[in-house]
Design a protein around this motif. Structure first.
Motif, PDB file in Angstrom:
ATOM      1  N   ASP A   1       0.831  -1.207   0.000  1.00  0.00           N
ATOM      2  CA  ASP A   1       0.000   0.000   0.000  1.00  0.00           C
ATOM      3  C   ASP A   1       0.866   1.258   0.000  1.00  0.00           C
ATOM      4  OD1 ASP A   1      -2.427  -1.448   0.130  1.00  0.00           O
ATOM      5  OD2 ASP A   1      -2.247  -1.604   2.307  1.00  0.00           O
ATOM      6  N   ASP A   2       1.905   1.260   0.831  1.00  0.00           N
ATOM      7  CA  ASP A   2       2.768   2.437   0.935  1.00  0.00           C
ATOM      8  C   ASP A   2       3.468   2.733  -0.391  1.00  0.00           C
ATOM      9  OD1 ASP A   2       2.096   2.735   3.596  1.00  0.00           O
ATOM     10  OD2 ASP A   2       3.842   1.633   4.330  1.00  0.00           O
ATOM     11  N   VAL A   3       4.010   1.696  -1.007  1.00  0.00           N
ATOM     12  CA  VAL A   3       4.703   1.886  -2.282  1.00  0.00           C
ATOM     13  C   VAL A   3       3.712   2.309  -3.354  1.00  0.00           C
ATOM     14  CG1 VAL A   3       6.031   0.750  -4.111  1.00  0.00           C
ATOM     15  CG2 VAL A   3       6.528   0.241  -1.704  1.00  0.00           C
ATOM     16  N   PHE A   4       2.563   1.638  -3.392  1.00  0.00           N
ATOM     17  CA  PHE A   4       1.546   1.966  -4.386  1.00  0.00           C
ATOM     18  C   PHE A   4       1.098   3.424  -4.261  1.00  0.00           C
ATOM     19  CE2 PHE A   4      -2.944   2.606  -5.314  1.00  0.00           C
ATOM     20  CZ  PHE A   4      -3.009   2.241  -6.646  1.00  0.00           C
TER      21      PHE A   4
ATOM     22  N   ASP B   1       4.412  -6.124  -6.484  1.00  0.00           N
ATOM     23  CA  ASP B   1       2.953  -6.142  -6.334  1.00  0.00           C
ATOM     24  C   ASP B   1       2.358  -4.749  -6.565  1.00  0.00           C
ATOM     25  OD1 ASP B   1       3.102  -8.813  -5.734  1.00  0.00           O
ATOM     26  OD2 ASP B   1       2.942  -8.551  -3.562  1.00  0.00           O
ATOM     27  N   ALA B   2       3.045  -3.730  -6.062  1.00  0.00           N
ATOM     28  CA  ALA B   2       2.572  -2.361  -6.279  1.00  0.00           C
ATOM     29  C   ALA B   2       2.635  -1.991  -7.755  1.00  0.00           C
ATOM     30  CB  ALA B   2       3.408  -1.381  -5.451  1.00  0.00           C
ATOM     31  N   PHE B   3       3.711  -2.394  -8.419  1.00  0.00           N
ATOM     32  CA  PHE B   3       3.834  -2.163  -9.859  1.00  0.00           C
ATOM     33  C   PHE B   3       2.663  -2.806 -10.604  1.00  0.00           C
ATOM     34  CE2 PHE B   3       8.623  -1.274 -10.804  1.00  0.00           C
ATOM     35  CZ  PHE B   3       8.605  -0.230  -9.902  1.00  0.00           C
TER      36      PHE B   3
ATOM     37  N   ASN C   1      -2.397  -2.307 -13.710  1.00  0.00           N
ATOM     38  CA  ASN C   1      -3.820  -2.574 -13.908  1.00  0.00           C
ATOM     39  C   ASN C   1      -4.631  -1.295 -14.078  1.00  0.00           C
ATOM     40  OD1 ASN C   1      -3.496  -5.359 -13.745  1.00  0.00           O
ATOM     41  ND2 ASN C   1      -3.883  -5.425 -11.533  1.00  0.00           N
ATOM     42  N   LEU C   2      -4.084  -0.176 -13.596  1.00  0.00           N
ATOM     43  CA  LEU C   2      -4.733   1.131 -13.769  1.00  0.00           C
ATOM     44  C   LEU C   2      -4.226   1.848 -15.023  1.00  0.00           C
ATOM     45  CD1 LEU C   2      -4.627   2.446 -10.075  1.00  0.00           C
ATOM     46  CD2 LEU C   2      -6.601   1.519 -11.310  1.00  0.00           C
TER      47      LEU C   2
END
Length: 228
Positions: A15-18, A54-56, A61-62
């Protein structure tokens, strides 16, 4: 702004990285075509590569990141086809929303619109692009609420997110902010006087403002766009 974590949810390093990268991309601190490295981001956050990966994936996906095997990950460039699709869907929805808002707006709704415009005017007066962007977002949400179609804003929000970076580039010029504010005033006035046709006409004009931004960016930063 990055999508908020729901109250009660446990935040993770993903979440933080995203959130951090999402904010950088949306605000154009990271520009279309910029390369980013899993290793560099992992080192910055003091985490392993897996949460960064995972954040990547969530950003990809967006349509905000382009991840290709054996090649550098980069901030996704603008796609004209995706822009056209997003604008078409949003236009179809907003036309109906403003018609309903014009039919249903009462004195309390008119007061909400007036209050929203006062805040926008204050932001434009000081050239506060970030605040105006947030107020722009809430203005369209308010119209959906007046129309009794809160669910429609979910669709508008989804489509708007796909072109937010372009909108930010367009707001860089002071005159652009004033044009958008004038559009909002005209939309609000049409809704308050229950003139659905006028509200639709101004709404269409409002969405077309992006054409000037696209023309300017393609002339000055053609590398921001995907090759067709």
């Amino acid at each position: 702004m990055a999508p908020a974590t729901l109250i009660g949810e446990r935040r993770t390093s993903v979440d933080d990285v995203f959130d951090h990268l999402h904010e950088q991309i949306i605000t154009l601190e990271l520009k279309p075509g910029d390369r980013i490295s899993e290793a560099d981001v992992a080192a910055q956050f003091g985490v392993s590569r897996q949460p960064v990966r995972d954040a990547f994936s969530r950003l990809a996906n967006l349509d905000l990141l382009l991840i290709r095997p054996q090649r550098a990950t980069e901030v996704r460039r603008f796609s004209m086809r995706q822009i056209e699709k997003a604008r078409f869907v949003r236009s179809c929805v907003e036309k109906e929303v403003v018609r309903l808002a014009a039919a249903r707006c009462d004195a309390a709704g008119a007061a909400q619109l007036d209050a929203a415009l006062l805040l926008q005017d204050a932001a434009v007066a000081v050239g506060d692009v970030a605040t105006f962007g947030a107020l722009d977002f809430s203005f369209h949400q308010t119209i959906c609420e007046l129309a009794g179609t809160e669910y429609a804003f979910e669709v508008i929000q989804q489509q708007k997110a796909k072109i937010d970076r372009l909108c930010i580039l367009g707001r860089e010029k002071e005159q652009r902010l004033r044009n958008l504010l004038d559009d909002h005033r005209a939309i609000a006035d049409a809704i308050k006087r229950h003139d659905a046709d006028a509200a639709v006409d101004v709404s269409v004009l409002h969405l077309s403002r992006l054409d000037q931004t696209i023309e300017r960016i393609t002339a000055t930063n053609a590398n921001y766009f995907e090759e067709t």
